[in-house]
Design an enzyme around this catalytic site. Structure first.
Site, short mmCIF file in Angstrom:
data_model
loop_
_atom_site.label_atom_id
_atom_site.label_comp_id
_atom_site.label_asym_id
_atom_site.label_seq_id
_atom_site.Cartn_x
_atom_site.Cartn_y
_atom_site.Cartn_z
N LYS A 43 0.74 -1.20 -0.04
CA LYS A 43 0.11 -0.12 0.26
C LYS A 43 0.84 1.29 -0.10
CE LYS A 43 -3.87 -2.08 2.37
NZ LYS A 43 -4.38 -2.16 3.80
N GLN A 99 -4.81 -1.25 9.86
CA GLN A 99 -4.82 -2.60 9.05
C GLN A 99 -5.41 -3.65 10.08
OE1 GLN A 99 -3.40 -3.39 6.03
NE2 GLN A 99 -4.27 -5.31 6.35
N ASP A 146 -11.35 3.00 3.91
CA ASP A 146 -11.67 1.69 3.91
C ASP A 146 -13.17 1.49 3.92
OD1 ASP A 146 -9.75 -0.38 3.67
OD2 ASP A 146 -9.46 -0.45 5.96
#
Ligand code: NDP
Length: 302
Positions: free
Chosen positions: A54, A98, A121
């Protein structure tokens, strides 16, 4: 029939190029550099690889990447304090924590602490609610990537019978909401569904997000259907040698590709779209935060 292969890797590459163009325009015309903060607790090998990837792609499209690596024993209070700091930081447009998080931390509380505007997200309940009510939301990256591939393959989806197998908050449910938003007739199947093969056979669009290697067989698929395989399953590959593994999807590619009209491979289908869509969401969040028009990225990557 031999299915057309939907090349998610190539599509994601074009999408990232388009995002990089938009970022350079933002910098040149407005002096704004989008910033994405990624928070990783502990050293889970899969999460570490994913976070590294990422960060690399974030920098490649010209955005600023802020990596926060904390120990696995970090307390929830310390993580919440970091999230609060990132929420208040104007150079940070997107925040990603995460998952999975260590046991001492309540994931729902952490996700709820992220500012919905920076929730790239799309997991915050505010964004889930906005999506469910057809309003402007941050859309979870994997389903957003699936929708892009579907629109690129089929154009207008209205009226199609769509079946989503899996009802998780991060893939199945938002995928179903997006397809409903495109005026599909949507069925969501799950582990308690009766006659799963029969449900799948109704689908013009079949999205598999189950986490069961090669569960969906060719004879579950309507001839000519478009199949999006979200599953990423690591299975033994004795044909490659002892202790070797390979990635397979939730769809049995060999039998399904003989029946479907189009299908995503694993790897190289949905997987590469997820990070590209994370970058797309960061760009969108940056434009919204600065009152600028949002680039329409859904169909422009082609
Ligand atoms: P979850 O485990 O959260 O959800 C799985 C869903 O599948 C559940 O709704 C479950 O039903 C359903 N299910 C499980 N077994 C069956 C069965 N035998 N028949 C019908 N339905 C079943 O998984 P995720 O949604 O997080 O992920 C799904 C897959 O997608 C995984 O392989 C994951 O690795 C992959 N993935 C890939 C991403 C990418 O970037 N390409 C990103 C995210 C996930 P129930 O609710 O009844 O238990």
């Amino acid at each position: 029939m031999t299915a057309r292969i939907i090349d998610g890797k190539a599509f994601a590459e074009r999408l990232r190029e388009r995002i990089a163009d938009e970022v350079s325009t933002l910098k040149a015309q407005h002096g704004i550099t989008p910033g994405l903060a990624v928070v990783l607790l502990g050293e889970d090998p899969a999460s570490t690889v994913y976070v590294r990837s990422k960060a690399k792609q974030t920098v490649e499209v010209g955005m600023a990447s802020f990596e926060h690596k904390l120990g696995a024993a970090t307390s929830e209070a310390d993580l919440l304090a970091l999230v609060a700091k990132l929420n208040a930081d104007p150079t940070v447009n997107g925040i990603l924590v995460q998952l999975p998080l260590p046991k001492q931390i309540n994931t729902d509380r952490v996700l709820a602490a992220i500012s919905p505007e920076k929730d790239v997200d799309g997991f915050h309940v505010v964004n889930a609610g906005l999506l469910a009510t057809g309003q402007k939301a941050m859309v979870p990256c994997t389903p957003l990537g699936c929708l892009m591939l579907l629109k690129d393959t089929l154009g207008d989806l209205a009226g199609s019978e769509a079946v989503v197998v899996g009802r998780s908050n991060i893939v199945g449910k938002p995928m179903a909401q997006l397809l409903l938003g495109e005026s599909c007739t949507v069925t969501i199947a799950h582990s308690k569904s009766r006659d799963l093969p029969g449900i799948c056979r109704r689908a013009d669009i079949l999205v598999a997000a189950v986490g069961r290697p090669e569960m969906i067989k060719g004879d579950w698929i309507k001839p000519g259907a478009t199949v999006i395989d979200v599953g990423i399953n690591r299975v033994p590959a004795p044909e490659k040698g002892p202790d070797k593994h390979k990635l397979v999807g939730d769809v049995d590619f060999a039998s399904a590709s003989a029946v479907a009209g189009a299908i995503t491979p694993v790897p190289g289908g949905v997987g590469p779209m997820t990070i590209a869509c994370l970058l797309a969401n960061t760009l969108t969040a940056t434009c919204r935060a600065n009152g600028l028009p949002e680039p329409y990225l859904l169909e422009t990557a082609v």
